[in-house]
Design a protein around this motif. Sequence first.
Motif, short mmCIF file in Angstrom:
data_model
loop_
_atom_site.label_atom_id
_atom_site.label_comp_id
_atom_site.label_asym_id
_atom_site.label_seq_id
_atom_site.Cartn_x
_atom_site.Cartn_y
_atom_site.Cartn_z
N ARG A 117 0.83 -1.20 0.00
CA ARG A 117 0.00 0.00 0.00
C ARG A 117 0.87 1.25 0.00
O ARG A 117 1.85 1.34 0.73
N PHE A 118 0.44 2.23 -0.81
CA PHE A 118 1.18 3.49 -0.92
C PHE A 118 0.21 4.66 -0.78
O PHE A 118 -0.89 4.65 -1.34
N TYR A 119 0.64 5.65 -0.01
CA TYR A 119 -0.18 6.85 0.23
C TYR A 119 0.16 7.94 -0.76
O TYR A 119 1.33 8.11 -1.15
N ASP A 120 -0.85 8.72 -1.12
CA ASP A 120 -0.68 9.89 -1.99
C ASP A 120 -0.74 11.14 -1.11
O ASP A 120 -1.81 11.51 -0.63
N THR A 121 0.40 11.78 -0.91
CA THR A 121 0.47 12.98 -0.06
C THR A 121 0.60 14.25 -0.89
O THR A 121 1.11 15.26 -0.41
N GLU B 243 1.04 20.29 -1.08
CA GLU B 243 0.54 21.60 -1.54
C GLU B 243 0.24 22.50 -0.35
O GLU B 243 0.56 23.70 -0.35
N LEU B 244 -0.39 21.92 0.67
CA LEU B 244 -0.70 22.69 1.88
C LEU B 244 0.57 23.14 2.59
O LEU B 244 0.63 24.27 3.12
N GLU C 133 8.44 20.49 2.30
CA GLU C 133 7.67 19.27 2.07
C GLU C 133 8.17 18.15 2.97
O GLU C 133 9.37 17.93 3.10
N GLY C 134 7.26 17.47 3.60
CA GLY C 134 7.61 16.37 4.51
C GLY C 134 7.64 16.77 5.97
O GLY C 134 7.79 15.91 6.85
N THR C 135 7.49 18.06 6.26
CA THR C 135 7.55 18.53 7.66
C THR C 135 6.48 17.85 8.51
O THR C 135 6.75 17.39 9.63
N THR C 136 5.25 17.79 8.01
CA THR C 136 4.15 17.21 8.78
C THR C 136 4.41 15.73 9.08
O THR C 136 4.19 15.26 10.20
N ARG D 128 -3.77 22.10 12.08
CA ARG D 128 -4.85 21.10 12.08
C ARG D 128 -5.21 20.69 10.65
O ARG D 128 -5.50 19.52 10.39
N GLU D 129 -5.16 21.64 9.73
CA GLU D 129 -5.44 21.32 8.33
C GLU D 129 -4.37 20.37 7.78
O GLU D 129 -4.69 19.40 7.07
N LEU D 130 -3.13 20.61 8.14
CA LEU D 130 -2.03 19.75 7.68
C LEU D 130 -2.16 18.34 8.28
O LEU D 130 -2.02 17.34 7.57
N ALA D 131 -2.42 18.28 9.57
CA ALA D 131 -2.53 16.99 10.25
C ALA D 131 -3.70 16.18 9.70
O ALA D 131 -3.60 14.97 9.50
N THR D 132 -4.80 16.86 9.44
CA THR D 132 -5.97 16.17 8.89
C THR D 132 -5.71 15.68 7.48
O THR D 132 -6.14 14.57 7.10
#
Length: 216
Positions: A24-28, A33-34, A42-45, A86-90
């Motif tokens: 399984r692979f996630y699309d981030t 973009e956020l 990119e990748g901070t979250t 919260r937007e990033l975490a969600t």
Amino acid sequence: MTTTSRISSRPFDAVLCDLDNVIRFYDTTHLAELERGAGLAEGTTERVAFTPETDLPLLLGAITEQQWVESIVIGLAGQVPEIQARELATALAEAPFRVDNVVVAMLHQVRAHMPLVLVTNATVKLEDDLASLDLADFADHIVSSARVGVAKPDRRIYETAAEQAGVTMDRCLFVDDRLENVEAAVALGMTGVHYREPADLRGPLGLMLDAYLLDG
């Protein structure tokens, strides 16, 4: 890295396979973009989210996904305003995912000859996620950290997986994208495959399938 624990006509009798970043692979893309919009690298979250103190309680089933999101928000404090955090975490928690059909096809072949066990550091949502991917019956057994209460590379999760497969440690092939998890498996006597791309599986799985043809 592929490490072989023993040589025989049938080099192993069960395959223990990780899920994420193998099957399984996630699309981030949306998360990235956020992050750019928030002035973050990119990748901070993900770096905040996947530290052991933030991630492990979720993987052991000790906290809910929403509590994990709140932990990420706290971890991002000082870098972005709370509403953006919260937007990033969600966005991370809700990132869509897909399966690698090449790997799925190879593992289907393997399961025709020996037990296939998913061994994964996962949340209590794992069963629902597998069903959404049409993989509910993909493996003979599922050993999930959130269900057994231990996570890779703790030796107990490997012992549980081998027991579920019904074979001894030295007759298991273990596949994972994280080197420390593979090294832990090899230290217990398993054959280890450090997964980066489908080609990493073709050698050991092809050897197994050839052995079955030869043995008839």
